[in-house]
Design a protein around this motif. Structure first.
Motif, PDB file in Angstrom:
ATOM      1  N   ILE A 235       0.838  -1.200   0.000  1.00 52.29           N
ATOM      2  CA  ILE A 235       0.000   0.000   0.000  1.00 52.29           C
ATOM      3  C   ILE A 235       0.872   1.248   0.000  1.00 52.29           C
ATOM      4  O   ILE A 235       0.613   2.219  -0.717  1.00 52.29           O
ATOM      5  N   PHE A 236       1.915   1.219   0.807  1.00 53.94           N
ATOM      6  CA  PHE A 236       2.834   2.358   0.878  1.00 53.94           C
ATOM      7  C   PHE A 236       3.504   2.598  -0.472  1.00 53.94           C
ATOM      8  O   PHE A 236       3.615   3.751  -0.932  1.00 53.94           O
ATOM      9  N   PHE A 237       3.933   1.542  -1.129  1.00 55.33           N
ATOM     10  CA  PHE A 237       4.578   1.668  -2.440  1.00 55.33           C
ATOM     11  C   PHE A 237       3.626   2.294  -3.456  1.00 55.33           C
ATOM     12  O   PHE A 237       3.987   3.250  -4.166  1.00 55.33           O
ATOM     13  N   ASN A 238       2.404   1.780  -3.543  1.00 52.67           N
ATOM     14  CA  ASN A 238       1.437   2.320  -4.490  1.00 52.67           C
ATOM     15  C   ASN A 238       1.043   3.750  -4.135  1.00 52.67           C
ATOM     16  O   ASN A 238       0.780   4.567  -5.028  1.00 52.67           O
ATOM     17  N   LEU A 239       0.992   4.056  -2.842  1.00 55.78           N
ATOM     18  CA  LEU A 239       0.627   5.399  -2.412  1.00 55.78           C
ATOM     19  C   LEU A 239       1.671   6.423  -2.853  1.00 55.78           C
ATOM     20  O   LEU A 239       1.330   7.492  -3.373  1.00 55.78           O
ATOM     21  N   VAL A 240       2.936   6.103  -2.658  1.00 56.36           N
ATOM     22  CA  VAL A 240       4.008   7.033  -3.038  1.00 56.36           C
ATOM     23  C   VAL A 240       4.010   7.260  -4.546  1.00 56.36           C
ATOM     24  O   VAL A 240       4.075   8.406  -5.023  1.00 56.36           O
ATOM     25  N   MET A 294       7.465  22.942  -7.694  1.00 60.39           N
ATOM     26  CA  MET A 294       6.809  21.646  -7.794  1.00 60.39           C
ATOM     27  C   MET A 294       7.737  20.530  -7.336  1.00 60.39           C
ATOM     28  O   MET A 294       7.319  19.590  -6.650  1.00 60.39           O
ATOM     29  N   PHE A 295       9.016  20.614  -7.692  1.00 57.22           N
ATOM     30  CA  PHE A 295       9.990  19.617  -7.255  1.00 57.22           C
ATOM     31  C   PHE A 295      10.068  19.570  -5.733  1.00 57.22           C
ATOM     32  O   PHE A 295      10.094  18.487  -5.130  1.00 57.22           O
ATOM     33  N   VAL A 296      10.082  20.732  -5.097  1.00 60.79           N
ATOM     34  CA  VAL A 296      10.148  20.791  -3.635  1.00 60.79           C
ATOM     35  C   VAL A 296       8.870  20.224  -3.014  1.00 60.79           C
ATOM     36  O   VAL A 296       8.922  19.495  -2.012  1.00 60.79           O
ATOM     37  N   VAL A 297       7.729  20.523  -3.607  1.00 60.19           N
ATOM     38  CA  VAL A 297       6.455  20.020  -3.080  1.00 60.19           C
ATOM     39  C   VAL A 297       6.400  18.497  -3.168  1.00 60.19           C
ATOM     40  O   VAL A 297       6.002  17.809  -2.211  1.00 60.19           O
ATOM     41  N   ILE A 298       6.792  17.933  -4.314  1.00 58.88           N
ATOM     42  CA  ILE A 298       6.796  16.478  -4.472  1.00 58.88           C
ATOM     43  C   ILE A 298       7.771  15.840  -3.498  1.00 58.88           C
ATOM     44  O   ILE A 298       7.473  14.809  -2.866  1.00 58.88           O
ATOM     45  N   ALA A 299       8.943  16.441  -3.348  1.00 56.78           N
ATOM     46  CA  ALA A 299       9.923  15.915  -2.394  1.00 56.78           C
ATOM     47  C   ALA A 299       9.382  15.972  -0.970  1.00 56.78           C
ATOM     48  O   ALA A 299       9.609  15.056  -0.164  1.00 56.78           O
ATOM     49  N   PHE A 300       8.634  17.033  -0.646  1.00 57.36           N
ATOM     50  CA  PHE A 300       8.064  17.159   0.701  1.00 57.36           C
ATOM     51  C   PHE A 300       7.044  16.065   0.977  1.00 57.36           C
ATOM     52  O   PHE A 300       7.095  15.408   2.028  1.00 57.36           O
ATOM     53  N   PHE A 301       6.116  15.840   0.044  1.00 51.43           N
ATOM     54  CA  PHE A 301       5.097  14.813   0.257  1.00 51.43           C
ATOM     55  C   PHE A 301       5.723  13.419   0.296  1.00 51.43           C
ATOM     56  O   PHE A 301       5.291  12.561   1.068  1.00 51.43           O
ATOM     57  N   THR A 302       6.742  13.194  -0.526  1.00 44.33           N
ATOM     58  CA  THR A 302       7.419  11.892  -0.507  1.00 44.33           C
ATOM     59  C   THR A 302       8.126  11.673   0.820  1.00 44.33           C
ATOM     60  O   THR A 302       8.030  10.596   1.429  1.00 44.33           O
ATOM     61  N   ALA A 303       8.847  12.690   1.284  1.00 43.15           N
ATOM     62  CA  ALA A 303       9.539  12.577   2.570  1.00 43.15           C
ATOM     63  C   ALA A 303       8.542  12.412   3.715  1.00 43.15           C
ATOM     64  O   ALA A 303       8.791  11.653   4.664  1.00 43.15           O
ATOM     65  N   LEU A 304       7.411  13.117   3.633  1.00 45.04           N
ATOM     66  CA  LEU A 304       6.388  12.992   4.676  1.00 45.04           C
ATOM     67  C   LEU A 304       5.834  11.579   4.721  1.00 45.04           C
ATOM     68  O   LEU A 304       5.597  11.025   5.813  1.00 45.04           O
ATOM     69  N   ASN A 305       5.630  10.976   3.561  1.00 42.77           N
ATOM     70  CA  ASN A 305       5.143   9.596   3.522  1.00 42.77           C
ATOM     71  C   ASN A 305       6.138   8.642   4.170  1.00 42.77           C
ATOM     72  O   ASN A 305       5.754   7.749   4.931  1.00 42.77           O
ATOM     73  N   LEU A 307       8.302   9.449   6.402  1.00 37.77           N
ATOM     74  CA  LEU A 307       8.408   9.769   7.818  1.00 37.77           C
ATOM     75  C   LEU A 307       7.295   9.121   8.628  1.00 37.77           C
ATOM     76  O   LEU A 307       7.537   8.564   9.710  1.00 37.77           O
ATOM     77  N   VAL A 308       6.064   9.178   8.118  1.00 37.12           N
ATOM     78  CA  VAL A 308       4.932   8.628   8.866  1.00 37.12           C
ATOM     79  C   VAL A 308       4.731   7.142   8.605  1.00 37.12           C
ATOM     80  O   VAL A 308       3.908   6.516   9.263  1.00 37.12           O
ATOM     81  N   SER A 309       5.483   6.581   7.640  1.00 34.15           N
ATOM     82  CA  SER A 309       5.295   5.164   7.321  1.00 34.15           C
ATOM     83  C   SER A 309       5.660   4.258   8.492  1.00 34.15           C
ATOM     84  O   SER A 309       5.132   3.148   8.604  1.00 34.15           O
ATOM     85  N   LYS A 310       6.559   4.709   9.377  1.00 35.86           N
ATOM     86  CA  LYS A 310       6.959   3.867  10.499  1.00 35.86           C
ATOM     87  C   LYS A 310       5.826   3.635  11.491  1.00 35.86           C
ATOM     88  O   LYS A 310       5.912   2.750  12.336  1.00 35.86           O
ATOM     89  N   TYR A 311       4.750   4.423  11.372  1.00 34.72           N
ATOM     90  CA  TYR A 311       3.623   4.276  12.287  1.00 34.72           C
ATOM     91  C   TYR A 311       2.545   3.334  11.748  1.00 34.72           C
ATOM     92  O   TYR A 311       1.676   2.904  12.519  1.00 34.72           O
TER      93      TYR A 311
END
Length: 317
Positions: A235-240, A294-305, A307-311
């Motif tokens: 799910i995480f892979f498809n979400l990213v 746009m590059f920064v925004v995509i990088a932010f959402f990817t990093a956020l995913n 970061l929260v994936s460990k939960y």
């Protein structure tokens, strides 16, 4: 009587046996290194064609450049224009609404179909191919034009609704429905995610479900306690991948609106507005600034995913 110190014993070598010295090892290592660079050459060339445009676009983001004259350094002026440009806010809102609707709906649809196919239905290969076919076709220009025709005023969808006396809305011309029509196109091509989900479901041991059934767990409890936790890496892979792809949406809005982002800017995606600035108004400096945001925004959402994936993402360990 003199005594001669004995040297280190040498192991006799049979005649014709291969000998490997330091020089031989060095030649073997050099040969392996050259072979590695040969195999890496396509990737290194591709990296060159990626890094150089990245660097050039970053430089142009700080310049005033319109393809007809040399770039003129203006510092952060292009980034300052973003705050005063109302279309930046509009295109950002359209892109985020599209992303946060299409990605969850696509994931849920793909998972639901994968779970149905995982039940061991007859003709599994046929159904898997049928559902995967739209993702192979993708959201090409021809498919978007076909979608525009299907949802047109006299299209198949409104014709079907007319059989039940329901007046169909203007899917293409009404700002309230145009973006939703593109969302349905995105959901329609969920085949790739479905195949990945199906592969993940096949990796879950059947004994877990059998033990849960013996303990009296129903379908919903098995879904929450077995399927979703063990499938969370998939799910995480498809979400990213889904988030990155949706934030970069361009073709759908361009073809659907003829490059204008209409009706009433309801399909003005961020990348479409970037295209308008760069290739219609030839304001390459401002377009480069938009691209880096746009590059920064995509990088932010990817990093956020990540970061929260460990939960919520659970691995075998």
């Amino acid at each position: 009587m003199s005594t001669v110190a004995a040297g280190p014993a040498r192991t006799p070598v049979a005649p014709g046996a291969p000998t490997t010295g330091r020089r031989g090892l060095g030649r073997a290592a050099a040969a392996e290194e050259r072979a590695a660079y040969v195999f890496l050459a396509p990737w290194l060339v591709g990296l060159l064609f990626t890094v150089v445009p990245f660097g050039v676009s970053l430089y142009l983001a700080f310049t005033d450049y319109n393809l007809l004259q040399s770039p003129n350094w203006i510092g952060l002026e292009n980034f300052g224009r973003l705050e005063d440009d109302p279309k930046v806010a509009t295109s950002t809102r359209v892109t985020l609404v599209y992303t946060f609707i299409s990605v969850p709906v696509s994931l849920v649809s793909a998972l639901a179909v994968a779970m149905l196919l995982n039940k061991g239905v007859r003709g599994l290969k046929f159904y898997r191919s049928v559902f995967y076919l739209p993702s192979l076709i993708g959201t090409s220009v021809a498919i978007v034009m076909l979608w525009r025709s299907i949802f047109g005023h006299d299209g198949i969808v409104n014709g079907f609704l007319g059989l039940f006396g329901i007046p169909g809305p203007g899917w293409v011309t009404d700002p309230d429905w145009a973006l939703l029509t593109l969302v349905t196109l995105s959901v329609w091509s969920f085949g790739a995610s479905m195949v990945i989900f199906l592969a993940g479901l096949r990796q879950i041991p059947v004994m877990y479900y059998e033990a849960a059934s013996v303990d009296g767990a129903g379908w919903w409890r098995q879904l929450r306690s077995i399927t979703l936790p063990l499938l969370s890496p998939v799910i995480f892979f498809n979400l990213v991948l889904g988030l990155i792809g949706s934030l970069q949406t361009f073709t759908q809005g361009f073809v659907f609106s003829g490059g204008s982002g209409g009706p009433a800017e309801s399909t003005l995606f961020y990348n479409l507005y970037l295209y308008q600035q760069g290739f219609q108004r030839f304001d390459m400096g401002y377009a480069s600034a938009l691209a880096w945001v746009m590059f920064v925004v995509i990088a932010f959402f990817t990093a956020l995913n990540f970061l929260v994936s460990k939960y919520w993402v659970f691995y075998d360990d």
